[in-house]
Motif scaffolding. Sequence first.
Motif, PDB file in Angstrom:
ATOM      1  N   LEU A 136     -42.667 -33.499  -6.841  1.00 58.92           N
ATOM      2  CA  LEU A 136     -41.342 -32.790  -7.530  1.00 58.92           C
ATOM      3  C   LEU A 136     -40.468 -31.957  -7.928  1.00 58.92           C
ATOM      4  O   LEU A 136     -39.012 -32.879  -8.038  1.00 58.92           O
ATOM      5  CB  LEU A 136     -42.310 -33.179  -8.912  1.00 58.92           C
ATOM      6  CG  LEU A 136     -43.317 -34.216  -9.276  1.00 58.92           C
ATOM      7  CD1 LEU A 136     -44.335 -33.254 -10.836  1.00 58.92           C
ATOM      8  CD2 LEU A 136     -42.818 -35.530  -9.560  1.00 58.92           C
TER       9      LEU A 136
ATOM     10  N   THR B 188     -48.745 -40.694 -16.823  1.00 58.07           N
ATOM     11  CA  THR B 188     -49.325 -41.870 -15.839  1.00 58.07           C
ATOM     12  C   THR B 188     -50.312 -41.004 -14.759  1.00 58.07           C
ATOM     13  O   THR B 188     -50.667 -42.117 -14.683  1.00 58.07           O
ATOM     14  CB  THR B 188     -48.303 -42.739 -15.148  1.00 58.07           C
ATOM     15  OG1 THR B 188     -47.284 -42.161 -14.324  1.00 58.07           O
ATOM     16  CG2 THR B 188     -47.580 -43.550 -16.214  1.00 58.07           C
ATOM     17  N   LEU B 189     -49.905 -39.953 -14.426  1.00 58.12           N
ATOM     18  CA  LEU B 189     -51.089 -39.503 -14.045  1.00 58.12           C
ATOM     19  C   LEU B 189     -52.830 -39.859 -14.572  1.00 58.12           C
ATOM     20  O   LEU B 189     -52.686 -39.577 -13.271  1.00 58.12           O
ATOM     21  CB  LEU B 189     -50.973 -37.758 -13.814  1.00 58.12           C
ATOM     22  CG  LEU B 189     -51.690 -36.949 -12.575  1.00 58.12           C
ATOM     23  CD1 LEU B 189     -51.636 -37.552 -10.930  1.00 58.12           C
ATOM     24  CD2 LEU B 189     -51.379 -35.296 -12.755  1.00 58.12           C
TER      25      LEU B 189
ATOM     26  N   LYS C  54     -59.188 -41.558  -7.988  1.00 62.39           N
ATOM     27  CA  LYS C  54     -59.216 -40.448  -7.073  1.00 62.39           C
ATOM     28  C   LYS C  54     -59.276 -39.171  -7.091  1.00 62.39           C
ATOM     29  O   LYS C  54     -59.225 -38.168  -7.390  1.00 62.39           O
ATOM     30  CB  LYS C  54     -57.697 -40.321  -6.789  1.00 62.39           C
ATOM     31  CG  LYS C  54     -56.217 -41.261  -6.604  1.00 62.39           C
ATOM     32  CD  LYS C  54     -56.415 -42.227  -5.369  1.00 62.39           C
ATOM     33  CE  LYS C  54     -55.892 -43.776  -4.728  1.00 62.39           C
ATOM     34  NZ  LYS C  54     -55.703 -43.780  -3.816  1.00 62.39           N
TER      35      LYS C  54
ATOM     36  N   TRP D 260     -54.023 -42.355 -12.489  1.00 65.04           N
ATOM     37  CA  TRP D 260     -53.864 -43.119 -10.854  1.00 65.04           C
ATOM     38  C   TRP D 260     -55.646 -41.846 -11.102  1.00 65.04           C
ATOM     39  O   TRP D 260     -55.919 -42.233 -10.011  1.00 65.04           O
ATOM     40  CB  TRP D 260     -52.322 -42.254 -10.504  1.00 65.04           C
ATOM     41  CG  TRP D 260     -52.794 -42.701  -9.077  1.00 65.04           C
ATOM     42  CD1 TRP D 260     -52.862 -42.846  -7.706  1.00 65.04           C
ATOM     43  CD2 TRP D 260     -53.300 -40.811  -8.540  1.00 65.04           C
ATOM     44  NE1 TRP D 260     -52.778 -42.124  -6.596  1.00 65.04           N
ATOM     45  CE2 TRP D 260     -52.881 -40.759  -7.087  1.00 65.04           C
ATOM     46  CE3 TRP D 260     -52.907 -39.024  -9.150  1.00 65.04           C
ATOM     47  CZ2 TRP D 260     -53.159 -39.735  -6.441  1.00 65.04           C
ATOM     48  CZ3 TRP D 260     -53.521 -38.686  -8.261  1.00 65.04           C
ATOM     49  CH2 TRP D 260     -52.911 -38.331  -6.570  1.00 65.04           C
TER      50      TRP D 260
ATOM     51  N   LEU E  30     -54.301 -31.024  -5.969  1.00 59.84           N
ATOM     52  CA  LEU E  30     -53.391 -31.724  -6.537  1.00 59.84           C
ATOM     53  C   LEU E  30     -52.111 -30.781  -6.909  1.00 59.84           C
ATOM     54  O   LEU E  30     -50.589 -31.781  -7.000  1.00 59.84           O
ATOM     55  CB  LEU E  30     -54.278 -32.571  -7.546  1.00 59.84           C
ATOM     56  CG  LEU E  30     -53.466 -32.880  -8.557  1.00 59.84           C
ATOM     57  CD1 LEU E  30     -52.775 -34.985  -7.532  1.00 59.84           C
ATOM     58  CD2 LEU E  30     -54.376 -34.068  -9.673  1.00 59.84           C
TER      59      LEU E  30
ATOM     60  N   PHE F 127     -36.738 -38.249 -16.591  1.00 62.67           N
ATOM     61  CA  PHE F 127     -37.878 -39.787 -16.571  1.00 62.67           C
ATOM     62  C   PHE F 127     -38.855 -39.486 -15.063  1.00 62.67           C
ATOM     63  O   PHE F 127     -39.444 -39.531 -15.568  1.00 62.67           O
ATOM     64  CB  PHE F 127     -36.557 -40.846 -16.384  1.00 62.67           C
ATOM     65  CG  PHE F 127     -37.195 -41.352 -16.067  1.00 62.67           C
ATOM     66  CD1 PHE F 127     -38.146 -42.510 -17.083  1.00 62.67           C
ATOM     67  CD2 PHE F 127     -37.208 -42.405 -14.459  1.00 62.67           C
ATOM     68  CE1 PHE F 127     -39.557 -43.613 -16.282  1.00 62.67           C
ATOM     69  CE2 PHE F 127     -37.921 -43.278 -14.098  1.00 62.67           C
ATOM     70  CZ  PHE F 127     -39.014 -44.386 -15.152  1.00 62.67           C
ATOM     71  N   SER F 128     -37.887 -39.354 -14.354  1.00 66.73           N
ATOM     72  CA  SER F 128     -38.832 -38.884 -12.568  1.00 66.73           C
ATOM     73  C   SER F 128     -40.021 -37.459 -13.043  1.00 66.73           C
ATOM     74  O   SER F 128     -41.616 -38.388 -12.335  1.00 66.73           O
ATOM     75  CB  SER F 128     -38.240 -39.266 -11.531  1.00 66.73           C
ATOM     76  OG  SER F 128     -37.789 -37.860 -11.145  1.00 66.73           O
ATOM     77  N   ILE F 129     -39.536 -36.782 -13.738  1.00 68.04           N
ATOM     78  CA  ILE F 129     -41.207 -35.601 -13.273  1.00 68.04           C
ATOM     79  C   ILE F 129     -41.788 -36.280 -14.631  1.00 68.04           C
ATOM     80  O   ILE F 129     -42.783 -35.847 -14.718  1.00 68.04           O
ATOM     81  CB  ILE F 129     -40.810 -34.420 -13.932  1.00 68.04           C
ATOM     82  CG1 ILE F 129     -39.634 -33.880 -12.522  1.00 68.04           C
ATOM     83  CG2 ILE F 129     -41.236 -32.892 -14.030  1.00 68.04           C
ATOM     84  CD1 ILE F 129     -39.069 -32.451 -12.570  1.00 68.04           C
TER      85      ILE F 129
ATOM     86  N   THR G  18     -42.343 -39.510 -15.798  1.00 70.02           N
ATOM     87  CA  THR G  18     -42.812 -40.256 -16.256  1.00 70.02           C
ATOM     88  C   THR G  18     -44.150 -40.109 -14.721  1.00 70.02           C
ATOM     89  O   THR G  18     -45.826 -40.672 -15.117  1.00 70.02           O
ATOM     90  CB  THR G  18     -42.262 -41.725 -15.506  1.00 70.02           C
ATOM     91  OG1 THR G  18     -42.956 -42.859 -16.186  1.00 70.02           O
ATOM     92  CG2 THR G  18     -42.037 -41.774 -14.715  1.00 70.02           C
ATOM     93  N   THR G  19     -43.799 -39.405 -14.004  1.00 67.65           N
ATOM     94  CA  THR G  19     -45.570 -39.130 -12.576  1.00 67.65           C
ATOM     95  C   THR G  19     -45.989 -38.219 -13.560  1.00 67.65           C
ATOM     96  O   THR G  19     -47.938 -38.707 -13.875  1.00 67.65           O
ATOM     97  CB  THR G  19     -44.762 -38.398 -11.675  1.00 67.65           C
ATOM     98  OG1 THR G  19     -43.153 -38.673 -11.106  1.00 67.65           O
ATOM     99  CG2 THR G  19     -45.649 -38.360 -11.595  1.00 67.65           C
TER     100      THR G  19
END
Lengths: 189, 189
Positions: free
Chosen positions: B184, B160-161, B168, B164, B176, B152-154, B156-157
Motif C-alpha cells: 500500500l 474488505t480485508l 487465508k 479475504w 500480513l 479510496f484504494s487504501i 477499500t483494501t
Amino acid sequence: MKSLDRKTEIITIAAKLFKEKGYSAVTMRDIAQAMDIKAASLYNHIKSKQEILVLIIIEIAEEFTKVMNEIMLSDETCIQKIEKVIQLHVDITVRDSDALASLNADWMHLADAELAYFIKMREEYEENFRKIIMKGIADGELKKLNPEVIIFSIHTTLRTLYLWYGKKKSLNASVLKSNMTQVLLHGIV
Amino acid sequence: MKSLDRKTEIITIAAKLFKEKGYSAVTMRDIAQAMDIKAASLYNHIKSKQEILVLIIIEIAEEFTKVMNEIMLSDETCIQKIEKVIQLHVDITVRDSDALASLNADWMHLADAELAYFIKMREEYEENFRKIIMKGIADGELKKLNPEVIIFSIHTTLRTLYLWYGKKKSLNASVLKSNMTQVLLHGIV
C-alpha cells in the motif's frame, strides 16, 4: 437497427433499476414503466427479466475475458500487462458502472448454464491475473512480496471501483487511470 | 467474572451466526441452540438480539476510534501514521473477522441512538484518515497524486480485508502487516 437501440435502452434502464432496488425486487412492469411504454411492448423486445440479466452480465464478463486474453497473448512486460488490466477496469467502470454493479450484486441470479459460464469466465480471469503477478515476481519485475497480498489488494481495489466512482464522477477517466496505476504499481511514498 | 466470560461467548457465537445467515435471519433461539443452552438462560445474560449487535459493533468501532485518536495526537510522520492505521486494521481483522463482518453487513440494523453514534464514529475515522493523507501530500511526504484515489484504494483494501482473510488464515499477522504496508505504501514495482 431500431430494435437493437431499443434493447440497449432496456438494458441500460434495467441495470439502473437493479442497482437501486436489487434484481429480485424489480418487475418487468417496473422496467416498462421506467421506459414509459406498456409491459406488452416490452415483451416484443425481450422475453424475460432473466434474459435482461444475461445480456447485462454476460456481455461485460465476455468483454473482460476478451481483453484479458489479448493481454495474456501479448509480448508485453508484466508491468505493462498490469497497467492494461487497470485500464480495462477503469474504462468499464467509467462507461458502465450500473452494469458492473449488477454483475457484482446479481450474478448469483443467473440461471444454470449462464451461471456456470459466468463462473468459468470469472475463474479464468482471476487465474490469468494471478499468472501475471506470479511471473512478474519470478522474473524480478515485481518485488518479492507475498503474491496473495498483492493479488488481493489490486483486485479488491479494481473490483470495488464502481461503488466509489458512482460518487466521484467529476474525475475523468485518464486522470483516474494514471493515478490508479501510480498508486497500485508504484505506491504513494 | 463468570458473567463477563458468558457475554463474550454470546458475542462470539452470535457474530459467527450473523455472518453465516445475516442478522435478520438469526433468532435468540438460534444463538441459545448454538451455545447449547436454553433460550431462557440466554435472557439471563442479555436482553435482546439488538443488545448483542450493539456490543459487537460499538465495541469494535470504539476501538478503531480510540486508536485513531492516539495516532492523530502522536508526533509521528504521516507515513508512520499510515503504517499504524494498516496495523490496526490487520490486528482487528486477524483477531475478530466475524465481528468485522457484522460491522460491515449489519450496522444499518442498529437502533436510533447507537446508529447515530456509529455513523459519527465512522465519519470521524474517515475524516482523520483523510487528514493524514492530505497532510502527507502537502508536506511532500507522499507523492502529489489525486488524494481521492489514494484514500479510496487504501481504504477499500483495509475495509474488505476481513472477507479475504477468512479464506487465508494460514498467513500470520506480522507477515500480513509487513506485506500490506509494502504494497500500500511503496507499491509492487
